[in-house]
Design an enzyme around this catalytic site. Structure first.
Site, PDB file in Angstrom:
ATOM      1  N   HIS A   1      -0.308  -8.746   2.132  1.00 22.06           N
ATOM      2  CA  HIS A   1      -0.775  -7.416   1.936  1.00 22.06           C
ATOM      3  C   HIS A   1      -2.464  -7.113   1.726  1.00 22.06           C
ATOM      4  O   HIS A   1      -3.097  -8.405   1.405  1.00 22.06           O
ATOM      5  CB  HIS A   1      -0.451  -6.639   0.657  1.00 22.06           C
ATOM      6  CG  HIS A   1       1.110  -6.429   0.767  1.00 22.06           C
ATOM      7  ND1 HIS A   1       1.580  -6.045  -0.217  1.00 22.06           N
ATOM      8  CD2 HIS A   1       2.093  -6.427   1.596  1.00 22.06           C
ATOM      9  CE1 HIS A   1       2.782  -5.690  -0.195  1.00 22.06           C
ATOM     10  NE2 HIS A   1       3.194  -6.190   1.096  1.00 22.06           N
ATOM     11  N   THR A   2      -3.087  -6.259   2.107  1.00 21.87           N
ATOM     12  CA  THR A   2      -4.637  -6.215   1.876  1.00 21.87           C
ATOM     13  C   THR A   2      -4.557  -5.916   0.455  1.00 21.87           C
ATOM     14  O   THR A   2      -4.735  -4.876  -0.040  1.00 21.87           O
ATOM     15  CB  THR A   2      -5.395  -5.222   2.751  1.00 21.87           C
ATOM     16  OG1 THR A   2      -5.102  -5.615   4.120  1.00 21.87           O
ATOM     17  CG2 THR A   2      -6.812  -5.096   2.542  1.00 21.87           C
ATOM     18  N   THR A   3      -4.999  -6.760  -0.231  1.00 20.87           N
ATOM     19  CA  THR A   3      -5.037  -6.883  -1.918  1.00 20.87           C
ATOM     20  C   THR A   3      -6.619  -6.320  -2.379  1.00 20.87           C
ATOM     21  O   THR A   3      -6.805  -6.146  -3.395  1.00 20.87           O
ATOM     22  CB  THR A   3      -4.564  -7.933  -2.580  1.00 20.87           C
ATOM     23  OG1 THR A   3      -5.544  -9.451  -2.046  1.00 20.87           O
ATOM     24  CG2 THR A   3      -3.308  -8.183  -2.431  1.00 20.87           C
TER      25      THR A   3
ATOM     26  N   TRP B   1      -6.716   0.150   3.042  1.00 21.01           N
ATOM     27  CA  TRP B   1      -7.818   0.592   2.282  1.00 21.01           C
ATOM     28  C   TRP B   1      -9.048   1.203   3.024  1.00 21.01           C
ATOM     29  O   TRP B   1      -9.978   0.522   3.393  1.00 21.01           O
ATOM     30  CB  TRP B   1      -8.301  -0.704   1.829  1.00 21.01           C
ATOM     31  CG  TRP B   1      -7.492  -1.572   0.814  1.00 21.01           C
ATOM     32  CD1 TRP B   1      -6.301  -2.018   1.005  1.00 21.01           C
ATOM     33  CD2 TRP B   1      -7.885  -1.580  -0.731  1.00 21.01           C
ATOM     34  NE1 TRP B   1      -6.050  -2.467  -0.317  1.00 21.01           N
ATOM     35  CE2 TRP B   1      -6.882  -2.065  -1.366  1.00 21.01           C
ATOM     36  CE3 TRP B   1      -8.994  -1.366  -1.432  1.00 21.01           C
ATOM     37  CZ2 TRP B   1      -6.784  -2.471  -2.862  1.00 21.01           C
ATOM     38  CZ3 TRP B   1      -8.987  -1.833  -2.610  1.00 21.01           C
ATOM     39  CH2 TRP B   1      -7.971  -2.235  -3.371  1.00 21.01           C
TER      40      TRP B   1
END
Length: 228
Positions: A2-4, A109
């Protein structure tokens, strides 16, 4: 994975309605943290025959969104039934995508701006959607710092019956203010327009004239109590 946390990001996207359609603007920077790393990234892309989508936030997530929109348009071409996506439909689709990913705790995001013109009715459409699916439509929208720096100008000066020249002058004024005040911006911009008559166009990158001799820039702490 995931894009954390967003790594390569774009800043504000600004858009307004005017007499003939909509106008959208953004710079071309992809910032790696505070480093102005990639300076020729287009953050305004065609999403349908009469719809533009602009994005602030993580560039790789926006590339994924662009891929989803390309697949939708490919399906329209394959069906060859004369039906194409309208701006409101693109906006509704992106709302669902963003909210769905938020509910999976795997958000994209990005803050998105969707603008276009319904070719059947000539109605201009403008809306924005956040990374968790919160959305609204208005005569002027912005993402990022543009919400704080550009929209006050739009509230005072934007009109739905503006000419194209007036709309471009207002956008350039707002872009200049964002460039002065946002450290993750560069003086290299593109402007996209959608009208019923001329269709969709995205300009070549251009720069704005700037003035750095203002007293507040030369002596930034002159009136700040307790500063060095």
């Amino acid at each position: 994975k995931h894009t954390t946390y967003p790594y390569v990001t774009g800043t504000s996207v600004l858009a307004i309605k005017y007499k003939d359609g909509i106008m959208m603007a953004a710079d071309t920077l992809g910032a790696y943290g505070a480093t102005k790393r990639y300076k020729s990234i287009s953050r305004i892309v065609p999403a349908a025959p009469t719809t533009l989508v602009g994005a602030g936030g993580e560039i790789s997530d926006f590339q994924y969104i662009s891929k989803l929109l390309t697949e939708l348009n490919d399906n329209d071409v394959i069906r060859d039934d004369g039906v194409v996506l309208k701006p409101r439909e693109v906006f509704a689709y992106l709302q669902r995508v963003m909210y769905n990913r938020r509910n999976k705790f795997d958000p994209l995001w990005n803050s998105l701006v969707v603008g276009g013109v319904d070719q059947a009715t000539g109605e201009a459409f403008l809306g924005t959607c956040s990374m968790i699916g919160v959305s609204y439509t208005d005569s002027h929208v912005a993402t990022g710092f543009g919400n704080h720096l550009a929209r006050p100008l739009f509230r005072n000066e934007q009109r739905d019956d503006m000419t194209e020249q007036e709309a471009r002058a207002l956008l350039e004024k707002a872009l200049r203010v964002c460039y002065y005040r946002d450290k993750n911006s560069i003086n290299k911009f593109v402007i996209g327009t959608v009208t019923k008559e001329s269709g969709m166009k995205v300009s070549e990158p251009f720069s704005l004239s700037t003035e750095w001799g203002y007293d507040a820039f030369v002596h930034p702490t002159k009136h700040a109590l307790g500063s060095w």
